[in-house]
Write a protein that holds these residues in place. Structure first.
Motif, PDB file in Angstrom:
ATOM      1  N   CYS A  43       0.853  -1.185   0.000  1.00 17.11           N
ATOM      2  CA  CYS A  43       0.000   0.000   0.000  1.00 17.11           C
ATOM      3  C   CYS A  43       0.889   1.235   0.000  1.00 17.11           C
ATOM      4  O   CYS A  43       1.437   1.616   1.038  1.00 17.11           O
ATOM      5  CB  CYS A  43      -0.908   0.001   1.224  1.00 17.11           C
ATOM      6  N   GLU A  44       1.068   1.823  -1.157  1.00 18.03           N
ATOM      7  CA  GLU A  44       1.895   3.022  -1.323  1.00 18.03           C
ATOM      8  C   GLU A  44       1.262   4.201  -0.599  1.00 18.03           C
ATOM      9  O   GLU A  44       0.054   4.433  -0.727  1.00 18.03           O
ATOM     10  CB  GLU A  44       2.030   3.340  -2.811  1.00 18.03           C
ATOM     11  N   GLY A  45       2.055   4.941   0.168  1.00 21.23           N
ATOM     12  CA  GLY A  45       1.559   6.130   0.855  1.00 21.23           C
ATOM     13  C   GLY A  45       0.420   5.817   1.798  1.00 21.23           C
ATOM     14  O   GLY A  45       0.506   4.934   2.629  1.00 21.23           O
ATOM     15  N   LYS A  46      -0.667   6.540   1.661  1.00 21.76           N
ATOM     16  CA  LYS A  46      -1.830   6.375   2.542  1.00 21.76           C
ATOM     17  C   LYS A  46      -2.903   5.477   1.926  1.00 21.76           C
ATOM     18  O   LYS A  46      -4.058   5.512   2.326  1.00 21.76           O
ATOM     19  CB  LYS A  46      -2.438   7.748   2.857  1.00 21.76           C
ATOM     20  N   THR A  47      -2.545   4.663   0.939  1.00 24.19           N
ATOM     21  CA  THR A  47      -3.488   3.763   0.280  1.00 24.19           C
ATOM     22  C   THR A  47      -4.061   2.765   1.291  1.00 24.19           C
ATOM     23  O   THR A  47      -3.329   2.226   2.113  1.00 24.19           O
ATOM     24  CB  THR A  47      -2.793   2.983  -0.857  1.00 24.19           C
ATOM     25  N   SER A  48      -5.345   2.505   1.202  1.00 22.82           N
ATOM     26  CA  SER A  48      -5.965   1.525   2.097  1.00 22.82           C
ATOM     27  C   SER A  48      -5.585   0.110   1.649  1.00 22.82           C
ATOM     28  O   SER A  48      -5.233  -0.116   0.495  1.00 22.82           O
ATOM     29  CB  SER A  48      -7.486   1.681   2.090  1.00 22.82           C
ATOM     30  N   LYS A  49      -5.700  -0.822   2.566  1.00 21.12           N
ATOM     31  CA  LYS A  49      -5.381  -2.220   2.271  1.00 21.12           C
ATOM     32  C   LYS A  49      -6.222  -2.738   1.109  1.00 21.12           C
ATOM     33  O   LYS A  49      -5.726  -3.460   0.245  1.00 21.12           O
ATOM     34  CB  LYS A  49      -5.603  -3.071   3.519  1.00 21.12           C
ATOM     35  N   ALA A  50      -7.484  -2.333   1.046  1.00 23.04           N
ATOM     36  CA  ALA A  50      -8.392  -2.791  -0.011  1.00 23.04           C
ATOM     37  C   ALA A  50      -7.945  -2.311  -1.397  1.00 23.04           C
ATOM     38  O   ALA A  50      -8.230  -2.955  -2.399  1.00 23.04           O
ATOM     39  CB  ALA A  50      -9.805  -2.308   0.262  1.00 23.04           C
ATOM     40  N   LYS A  51      -7.220  -1.195  -1.459  1.00 25.14           N
ATOM     41  CA  LYS A  51      -6.781  -0.643  -2.744  1.00 25.14           C
ATOM     42  C   LYS A  51      -5.298  -0.900  -3.017  1.00 25.14           C
ATOM     43  O   LYS A  51      -4.741  -0.407  -3.999  1.00 25.14           O
ATOM     44  CB  LYS A  51      -7.053   0.859  -2.786  1.00 25.14           C
ATOM     45  N   GLY A  52      -4.657  -1.689  -2.150  1.00 24.88           N
ATOM     46  CA  GLY A  52      -3.241  -1.991  -2.322  1.00 24.88           C
ATOM     47  C   GLY A  52      -2.978  -2.969  -3.454  1.00 24.88           C
ATOM     48  O   GLY A  52      -3.893  -3.587  -4.003  1.00 24.88           O
ATOM     49  N   ARG A  53      -1.712  -3.137  -3.811  1.00 20.81           N
ATOM     50  CA  ARG A  53      -1.271  -4.060  -4.868  1.00 20.81           C
ATOM     51  C   ARG A  53      -1.041  -5.422  -4.241  1.00 20.81           C
ATOM     52  O   ARG A  53      -0.156  -5.579  -3.397  1.00 20.81           O
ATOM     53  CB  ARG A  53       0.012  -3.524  -5.504  1.00 20.81           C
ATOM     54  N   THR A  54      -1.838  -6.413  -4.626  1.00 15.88           N
ATOM     55  CA  THR A  54      -1.744  -7.760  -4.069  1.00 15.88           C
ATOM     56  C   THR A  54      -0.875  -8.639  -4.956  1.00 15.88           C
ATOM     57  O   THR A  54      -1.018  -8.640  -6.174  1.00 15.88           O
ATOM     58  CB  THR A  54      -3.151  -8.388  -3.946  1.00 15.88           C
ATOM     59  N   ILE A  55       0.019  -9.380  -4.305  1.00 13.35           N
ATOM     60  CA  ILE A  55       0.895 -10.319  -5.012  1.00 13.35           C
ATOM     61  C   ILE A  55       0.772 -11.665  -4.304  1.00 13.35           C
ATOM     62  O   ILE A  55       0.986 -11.751  -3.090  1.00 13.35           O
ATOM     63  CB  ILE A  55       2.362  -9.843  -4.989  1.00 13.35           C
ATOM     64  N   SER A  56       0.411 -12.694  -5.046  1.00 11.18           N
ATOM     65  CA  SER A  56       0.271 -14.028  -4.443  1.00 11.18           C
ATOM     66  C   SER A  56       1.658 -14.584  -4.125  1.00 11.18           C
ATOM     67  O   SER A  56       2.682 -14.109  -4.630  1.00 11.18           O
ATOM     68  CB  SER A  56      -0.446 -14.973  -5.415  1.00 11.18           C
ATOM     69  N   TRP A  57       1.686 -15.603  -3.294  1.00 11.13           N
ATOM     70  CA  TRP A  57       2.969 -16.233  -2.954  1.00 11.13           C
ATOM     71  C   TRP A  57       3.617 -16.832  -4.203  1.00 11.13           C
ATOM     72  O   TRP A  57       4.832 -16.793  -4.353  1.00 11.13           O
ATOM     73  CB  TRP A  57       2.771 -17.292  -1.868  1.00 11.13           C
ATOM     74  N   GLN A  58       2.811 -17.365  -5.119  1.00 15.90           N
ATOM     75  CA  GLN A  58       3.361 -17.920  -6.362  1.00 15.90           C
ATOM     76  C   GLN A  58       3.987 -16.819  -7.215  1.00 15.90           C
ATOM     77  O   GLN A  58       5.067 -16.993  -7.769  1.00 15.90           O
ATOM     78  CB  GLN A  58       2.279 -18.653  -7.155  1.00 15.90           C
ATOM     79  N   GLU A  59       3.317 -15.665  -7.335  1.00 21.91           N
ATOM     80  CA  GLU A  59       3.874 -14.536  -8.101  1.00 21.91           C
ATOM     81  C   GLU A  59       5.178 -14.047  -7.476  1.00 21.91           C
ATOM     82  O   GLU A  59       6.136 -13.741  -8.188  1.00 21.91           O
ATOM     83  CB  GLU A  59       2.879 -13.375  -8.164  1.00 21.91           C
ATOM     84  N   LEU A  60       5.211 -13.967  -6.153  1.00 19.96           N
ATOM     85  CA  LEU A  60       6.437 -13.531  -5.462  1.00 19.96           C
ATOM     86  C   LEU A  60       7.558 -14.539  -5.691  1.00 19.96           C
ATOM     87  O   LEU A  60       8.697 -14.156  -5.986  1.00 19.96           O
ATOM     88  CB  LEU A  60       6.174 -13.351  -3.970  1.00 19.96           C
ATOM     89  N   ARG A  61       7.233 -15.815  -5.586  1.00 14.72           N
ATOM     90  CA  ARG A  61       8.229 -16.874  -5.831  1.00 14.72           C
ATOM     91  C   ARG A  61       8.778 -16.776  -7.245  1.00 14.72           C
ATOM     92  O   ARG A  61       9.990 -16.816  -7.464  1.00 14.72           O
ATOM     93  CB  ARG A  61       7.594 -18.240  -5.609  1.00 14.72           C
ATOM     94  N   ASP A  62       7.888 -16.623  -8.239  1.00 20.21           N
ATOM     95  CA  ASP A  62       8.319 -16.524  -9.629  1.00 20.21           C
ATOM     96  C   ASP A  62       9.195 -15.296  -9.852  1.00 20.21           C
ATOM     97  O   ASP A  62      10.212 -15.352 -10.532  1.00 20.21           O
ATOM     98  CB  ASP A  62       7.111 -16.474 -10.570  1.00 20.21           C
ATOM     99  N   PHE A  63       8.805 -14.173  -9.260  1.00 24.12           N
ATOM    100  CA  PHE A  63       9.583 -12.934  -9.406  1.00 24.12           C
ATOM    101  C   PHE A  63      10.993 -13.109  -8.820  1.00 24.12           C
ATOM    102  O   PHE A  63      11.981 -12.764  -9.462  1.00 24.12           O
ATOM    103  CB  PHE A  63       8.885 -11.769  -8.713  1.00 24.12           C
ATOM    104  N   CYS A  64      11.075 -13.653  -7.633  1.00 23.26           N
ATOM    105  CA  CYS A  64      12.382 -13.843  -6.960  1.00 23.26           C
ATOM    106  C   CYS A  64      13.248 -14.846  -7.714  1.00 23.26           C
ATOM    107  O   CYS A  64      14.472 -14.689  -7.798  1.00 23.26           O
ATOM    108  CB  CYS A  64      12.185 -14.268  -5.508  1.00 23.26           C
TER     109      CYS A  64
END
Length: 68
Positions: A43-64
């Protein structure tokens, strides 16, 4: 100086649905990072959790894996 702190330290051994919230700052608030059992939410700045950028564990694993 960049700092990362836990906003609420109450955590069970397993991360629950609400997850754990980290405050990220560098001479001011940068954003919040939520670690949940389904992935992470940035959640960049004052962004609420509902409007944050969600990344699944699989997406994070693939990125890393693809960006050593």
């Amino acid at each position: 100086m960049k700092t990362v702190s836990i906003k609420d330290f109450y955590v069970d051994m397993n991360v629950k649905n609400n997850g754990v919230e980290f405050d990220v700052s560098d001479d001011g608030h940068i954003g919040d990072l939520f670690v949940t059992k389904t992935g992470i939410i940035w959640c960049e700045g004052k962004t609420s959790k509902a409007k944050g950028r969600t990344i699944s564990w699989q997406e994070l694993r693939d990125f890393c894996k693809n960006n050593p």
